[in-house]
Motif scaffolding. Sequence first.
Motif, PDB file in Angstrom:
ATOM      1  N   LEU A 186       0.833  -1.198   0.000  1.00  0.00           N
ATOM      2  CA  LEU A 186       0.000   0.000   0.000  1.00  0.00           C
ATOM      3  C   LEU A 186       0.871   1.253   0.000  1.00  0.00           C
ATOM      4  O   LEU A 186       0.608   2.200  -0.745  1.00  0.00           O
ATOM      5  CB  LEU A 186      -0.940   0.008   1.204  1.00  0.00           C
ATOM      6  CG  LEU A 186      -1.810   1.258   1.363  1.00  0.00           C
ATOM      7  CD1 LEU A 186      -2.637   1.526   0.120  1.00  0.00           C
ATOM      8  CD2 LEU A 186      -2.687   1.120   2.595  1.00  0.00           C
ATOM      9  N   GLY A 187       1.929   1.265   0.803  1.00  0.00           N
ATOM     10  CA  GLY A 187       2.842   2.410   0.813  1.00  0.00           C
ATOM     11  C   GLY A 187       3.483   2.641  -0.536  1.00  0.00           C
ATOM     12  O   GLY A 187       3.581   3.777  -1.008  1.00  0.00           O
ATOM     13  N   GLU A 188       3.900   1.563  -1.206  1.00  0.00           N
ATOM     14  CA  GLU A 188       4.499   1.688  -2.537  1.00  0.00           C
ATOM     15  C   GLU A 188       3.493   2.233  -3.545  1.00  0.00           C
ATOM     16  O   GLU A 188       3.825   3.084  -4.371  1.00  0.00           O
ATOM     17  CB  GLU A 188       5.028   0.325  -3.007  1.00  0.00           C
ATOM     18  CG  GLU A 188       6.262  -0.142  -2.261  1.00  0.00           C
ATOM     19  CD  GLU A 188       6.677  -1.565  -2.624  1.00  0.00           C
ATOM     20  OE1 GLU A 188       5.876  -2.308  -3.244  1.00  0.00           O
ATOM     21  OE2 GLU A 188       7.812  -1.936  -2.267  1.00  0.00           O
ATOM     22  N   GLU A 189       2.262   1.741  -3.479  1.00  0.00           N
ATOM     23  CA  GLU A 189       1.217   2.179  -4.413  1.00  0.00           C
ATOM     24  C   GLU A 189       0.885   3.658  -4.197  1.00  0.00           C
ATOM     25  O   GLU A 189       0.755   4.416  -5.159  1.00  0.00           O
ATOM     26  CB  GLU A 189      -0.036   1.305  -4.230  1.00  0.00           C
ATOM     27  CG  GLU A 189      -1.191   1.671  -5.123  1.00  0.00           C
ATOM     28  CD  GLU A 189      -1.052   1.251  -6.579  1.00  0.00           C
ATOM     29  OE1 GLU A 189      -1.982   1.559  -7.355  1.00  0.00           O
ATOM     30  OE2 GLU A 189      -0.039   0.645  -6.963  1.00  0.00           O
ATOM     31  N   LEU A 190       0.762   4.082  -2.946  1.00  0.00           N
ATOM     32  CA  LEU A 190       0.472   5.489  -2.661  1.00  0.00           C
ATOM     33  C   LEU A 190       1.639   6.386  -3.061  1.00  0.00           C
ATOM     34  O   LEU A 190       1.440   7.476  -3.609  1.00  0.00           O
ATOM     35  CB  LEU A 190       0.134   5.680  -1.178  1.00  0.00           C
ATOM     36  CG  LEU A 190      -1.190   5.073  -0.720  1.00  0.00           C
ATOM     37  CD1 LEU A 190      -1.328   5.163   0.786  1.00  0.00           C
ATOM     38  CD2 LEU A 190      -2.367   5.722  -1.424  1.00  0.00           C
ATOM     39  N   LYS A 191       2.849   5.934  -2.805  1.00  0.00           N
ATOM     40  CA  LYS A 191       4.036   6.710  -3.170  1.00  0.00           C
ATOM     41  C   LYS A 191       4.094   6.918  -4.681  1.00  0.00           C
ATOM     42  O   LYS A 191       4.404   8.008  -5.160  1.00  0.00           O
ATOM     43  CB  LYS A 191       5.284   5.962  -2.692  1.00  0.00           C
ATOM     44  CG  LYS A 191       6.526   6.805  -2.619  1.00  0.00           C
ATOM     45  CD  LYS A 191       7.643   5.877  -2.220  1.00  0.00           C
ATOM     46  CE  LYS A 191       8.594   6.361  -1.285  1.00  0.00           C
ATOM     47  NZ  LYS A 191       9.619   5.448  -0.884  1.00  0.00           N
ATOM     48  N   GLU A 192       3.773   5.888  -5.431  1.00  0.00           N
ATOM     49  CA  GLU A 192       3.745   5.981  -6.893  1.00  0.00           C
ATOM     50  C   GLU A 192       2.652   6.951  -7.352  1.00  0.00           C
ATOM     51  O   GLU A 192       2.843   7.716  -8.292  1.00  0.00           O
ATOM     52  CB  GLU A 192       3.512   4.593  -7.506  1.00  0.00           C
ATOM     53  CG  GLU A 192       3.618   4.543  -9.001  1.00  0.00           C
ATOM     54  CD  GLU A 192       5.008   4.871  -9.537  1.00  0.00           C
ATOM     55  OE1 GLU A 192       5.075   5.395 -10.671  1.00  0.00           O
ATOM     56  OE2 GLU A 192       6.020   4.624  -8.851  1.00  0.00           O
ATOM     57  N   LYS A 193       1.516   6.921  -6.668  1.00  0.00           N
ATOM     58  CA  LYS A 193       0.381   7.779  -7.020  1.00  0.00           C
ATOM     59  C   LYS A 193       0.726   9.264  -6.877  1.00  0.00           C
ATOM     60  O   LYS A 193       0.231  10.084  -7.640  1.00  0.00           O
ATOM     61  CB  LYS A 193      -0.810   7.412  -6.133  1.00  0.00           C
ATOM     62  CG  LYS A 193      -2.050   8.183  -6.429  1.00  0.00           C
ATOM     63  CD  LYS A 193      -3.195   7.737  -5.541  1.00  0.00           C
ATOM     64  CE  LYS A 193      -4.388   8.619  -5.837  1.00  0.00           C
ATOM     65  NZ  LYS A 193      -5.564   8.310  -5.122  1.00  0.00           N
ATOM     66  N   ILE A 194       1.571   9.613  -5.903  1.00  0.00           N
ATOM     67  CA  ILE A 194       1.883  11.031  -5.657  1.00  0.00           C
ATOM     68  C   ILE A 194       3.230  11.457  -6.226  1.00  0.00           C
ATOM     69  O   ILE A 194       3.604  12.626  -6.122  1.00  0.00           O
ATOM     70  CB  ILE A 194       1.831  11.354  -4.145  1.00  0.00           C
ATOM     71  CG1 ILE A 194       2.875  10.551  -3.383  1.00  0.00           C
ATOM     72  CG2 ILE A 194       0.430  11.165  -3.610  1.00  0.00           C
ATOM     73  CD1 ILE A 194       3.002  10.935  -1.911  1.00  0.00           C
ATOM     74  N   LYS A 195       3.921  10.544  -6.859  1.00  0.00           N
ATOM     75  CA  LYS A 195       5.254  10.834  -7.402  1.00  0.00           C
ATOM     76  C   LYS A 195       5.210  12.045  -8.344  1.00  0.00           C
ATOM     77  O   LYS A 195       4.414  12.102  -9.267  1.00  0.00           O
ATOM     78  CB  LYS A 195       5.767   9.609  -8.158  1.00  0.00           C
ATOM     79  CG  LYS A 195       7.200   9.692  -8.569  1.00  0.00           C
ATOM     80  CD  LYS A 195       7.620   8.388  -9.224  1.00  0.00           C
ATOM     81  CE  LYS A 195       9.075   8.414  -9.604  1.00  0.00           C
ATOM     82  NZ  LYS A 195       9.483   7.120 -10.178  1.00  0.00           N
ATOM     83  N   GLY A 196       6.065  13.028  -8.053  1.00  0.00           N
ATOM     84  CA  GLY A 196       6.165  14.212  -8.891  1.00  0.00           C
ATOM     85  C   GLY A 196       5.064  15.233  -8.675  1.00  0.00           C
ATOM     86  O   GLY A 196       5.013  16.244  -9.373  1.00  0.00           O
ATOM     87  N   LYS A 197       4.165  14.994  -7.724  1.00  0.00           N
ATOM     88  CA  LYS A 197       3.055  15.915  -7.469  1.00  0.00           C
ATOM     89  C   LYS A 197       3.286  16.669  -6.169  1.00  0.00           C
ATOM     90  O   LYS A 197       3.930  16.184  -5.247  1.00  0.00           O
ATOM     91  CB  LYS A 197       1.739  15.146  -7.356  1.00  0.00           C
ATOM     92  CG  LYS A 197       1.309  14.460  -8.622  1.00  0.00           C
ATOM     93  CD  LYS A 197      -0.001  13.738  -8.415  1.00  0.00           C
ATOM     94  CE  LYS A 197      -0.432  13.019  -9.677  1.00  0.00           C
ATOM     95  NZ  LYS A 197      -1.637  12.224  -9.456  1.00  0.00           N
ATOM     96  N   LYS A 198       2.711  17.846  -6.096  1.00  0.00           N
ATOM     97  CA  LYS A 198       2.663  18.593  -4.839  1.00  0.00           C
ATOM     98  C   LYS A 198       1.402  18.137  -4.113  1.00  0.00           C
ATOM     99  O   LYS A 198       0.320  18.114  -4.697  1.00  0.00           O
ATOM    100  CB  LYS A 198       2.616  20.094  -5.105  1.00  0.00           C
ATOM    101  CG  LYS A 198       3.887  20.618  -5.743  1.00  0.00           C
ATOM    102  CD  LYS A 198       3.747  22.090  -6.074  1.00  0.00           C
ATOM    103  CE  LYS A 198       4.992  22.577  -6.803  1.00  0.00           C
ATOM    104  NZ  LYS A 198       4.798  23.916  -7.345  1.00  0.00           N
ATOM    105  N   ILE A 199       1.568  17.769  -2.849  1.00  0.00           N
ATOM    106  CA  ILE A 199       0.432  17.286  -2.069  1.00  0.00           C
ATOM    107  C   ILE A 199       0.253  18.139  -0.815  1.00  0.00           C
ATOM    108  O   ILE A 199       1.166  18.835  -0.381  1.00  0.00           O
ATOM    109  CB  ILE A 199       0.609  15.806  -1.679  1.00  0.00           C
ATOM    110  CG1 ILE A 199       1.897  15.602  -0.864  1.00  0.00           C
ATOM    111  CG2 ILE A 199       0.577  14.906  -2.912  1.00  0.00           C
ATOM    112  CD1 ILE A 199       2.001  14.259  -0.186  1.00  0.00           C
ATOM    113  N   ALA A 200      -0.922  18.037  -0.222  1.00  0.00           N
ATOM    114  CA  ALA A 200      -1.237  18.794   0.993  1.00  0.00           C
ATOM    115  C   ALA A 200      -0.347  18.385   2.164  1.00  0.00           C
ATOM    116  O   ALA A 200      -0.157  19.141   3.089  1.00  0.00           O
ATOM    117  CB  ALA A 200      -2.707  18.613   1.352  1.00  0.00           C
ATOM    118  N   ARG A 201       0.183  17.195   2.128  1.00  0.00           N
ATOM    119  CA  ARG A 201       1.154  16.673   3.085  1.00  0.00           C
ATOM    120  C   ARG A 201       0.551  16.264   4.426  1.00  0.00           C
ATOM    121  O   ARG A 201       0.833  15.192   4.931  1.00  0.00           O
ATOM    122  CB  ARG A 201       2.291  17.661   3.297  1.00  0.00           C
ATOM    123  CG  ARG A 201       3.317  17.216   4.305  1.00  0.00           C
ATOM    124  CD  ARG A 201       4.420  18.214   4.488  1.00  0.00           C
ATOM    125  NE  ARG A 201       5.218  17.884   5.653  1.00  0.00           N
ATOM    126  CZ  ARG A 201       6.245  18.578   6.067  1.00  0.00           C
ATOM    127  NH1 ARG A 201       6.619  19.656   5.408  1.00  0.00           N
ATOM    128  NH2 ARG A 201       6.909  18.230   7.138  1.00  0.00           N
TER     129      ARG A 201
END
Length: 177
Positions: free
Chosen positions: A62-77
């Motif tokens: 799940l961590g790998e999948e979420l990390k891939e989903k946000i790769k290169g994006k700015k997120i609310a953090r």
Amino acid sequence: MRRKTKETDITVEIGVEGSIETGDRVFDHLLTALFFYMREKVNIKASYDLRHHLWEDLGIVLGEELKEKIKGKKIARFGNAIMPMDDALVLVAVDISGRAYASVELAPEEGEEGFELTLVREFLWALARTLNATIHMKQLSGVNAHHVIEAAFKGLGVALRKALRESKRLESTKGVL
């Protein structure tokens, strides 16, 4: 995202209509709540030898999948939730910042079959390490293990939804996460 070892074979696909089939009914129930409150479709398939390996490895995938989903994006953090469920009240806070840490302060007085805190901790530590996130869970009240742990998973879903949403700016005074 797929992880196949001698102990587990797990696939997690976020954003895909599917089902949650881990072979552990309690975990399926908790993951259903997690993704419902994340407001994400998901397809999860898993086979395993021991529940401990299932919970830990699913946290990794799940961590790998979420990390891939946000790769290169700015997120609310940052994301947080205070989640009530019957007798339980649980605070959850998430910071996706490149720092891996999990604080799990859950201590229900009454156990319930299948709802084991050791498995919850393994899942959360694996998720935190792989996603590079800080995750805090604190039980404010509650006695029933089912209610406390389910409130924690619901709260995690809300907190992750908030933290993972896109942002117009990089949420760091350092200029990097």
